[in-house]
Design an enzyme around this catalytic site. Sequence first.
Site, PDB file in Angstrom:
ATOM      1  N   HIS A 102      37.502  36.098  33.479  1.00  7.14           N
ATOM      2  CA  HIS A 102      38.507  35.286  34.166  1.00  7.14           C
ATOM      3  C   HIS A 102      37.975  33.917  34.580  1.00  7.14           C
ATOM      4  O   HIS A 102      38.755  33.015  34.896  1.00  7.14           O
ATOM      5  CB  HIS A 102      39.084  36.038  35.370  1.00  7.14           C
ATOM      6  N   SER A 124      32.503  35.049  41.528  1.00  2.48           N
ATOM      7  CA  SER A 124      32.982  35.667  40.293  1.00  2.48           C
ATOM      8  C   SER A 124      31.936  35.555  39.197  1.00  2.48           C
ATOM      9  O   SER A 124      31.324  34.503  39.011  1.00  2.48           O
ATOM     10  CB  SER A 124      34.264  34.974  39.830  1.00  2.48           C
ATOM     11  N   ASP A 152      37.259  42.699  32.343  1.00  2.00           N
ATOM     12  CA  ASP A 152      36.895  41.366  32.828  1.00  2.00           C
ATOM     13  C   ASP A 152      35.409  41.110  32.605  1.00  2.00           C
ATOM     14  O   ASP A 152      34.599  41.172  33.541  1.00  2.00           O
ATOM     15  CB  ASP A 152      37.260  41.251  34.310  1.00  2.00           C
TER      16      ASP A 152
END
Length: 263
Positions: free
Chosen positions: A65, A207, A113
């Site tokens: 992502h 992230s 992901d």
Amino acid sequence: MLLLLLLTNAFVLLPWAGAGRITGGKEAVAHSRPYMAFLKIKNATNTRRCGGFLIRPDAVLSAAHCVDMKGSVSVTVILGAHNVSRPEQSQQKIPVVKKFIHPEYSGNGGKNDIMLLKLKKKAEINEYVRNISFAKENEHVRAGDLCTVSGWGRTSLDPPPSDVLMEVELKVQKAKICQQVFSNYQPQTMICVGDENRKKSTRRGDSGGPLVCNKKAYGIVSRGKKLRFFPEVFTRISHFEPWIREKLRSFAIQDIPGSPSSK
């Protein structure tokens, strides 16, 4: 007592794309996590940051992502960094020449992901830059295991991201805790992590960073829920080990002049 440290904005039920916060963490000892990678990600209109980690001198793992942006996206990896606001002598800045996004990645719910980045050149391995081992297909963490997450992100809700690498210790949780919060939580591909007292957590700017347990990467920071610090979802690396190995093997083929994938 640790100061309250926050690494991004309040986050939504979408994957954390580009900023991040760690609550209840601390500044990492400089260069104590030499596998950490700082990712600068750009398209025509925006720039964002993510974390990642070196698994081979020419390869970095992160979250898919992180590059889920419109148009052409370029990624630069900075290795050997502690303070990313200045050009430390320890830093190695290497462009990414190929992004391998899992073919079944979905931004809706953060499924699969995971992303593998091929570096333009091999990193120089030294005291500041080293790769980390990652979980094999048959290796798993258990509920109650304590792990560490590191990243560069905001130190409160609104100010700019942290210049220095931060870290926080988090506990692996039972799958049912995340299943109660995330309708599309998949235990086989995800790990439920967090601090049940809600004093410690990660957020968007972290992230792509690794969940490190016993000096091995088992998870990748993926997503959370708006205004909620607990629980959090990490990508389960062991499930994707065969895919990672397959892509790493393809690196050598791509380097052969005249090969279909080198064009």
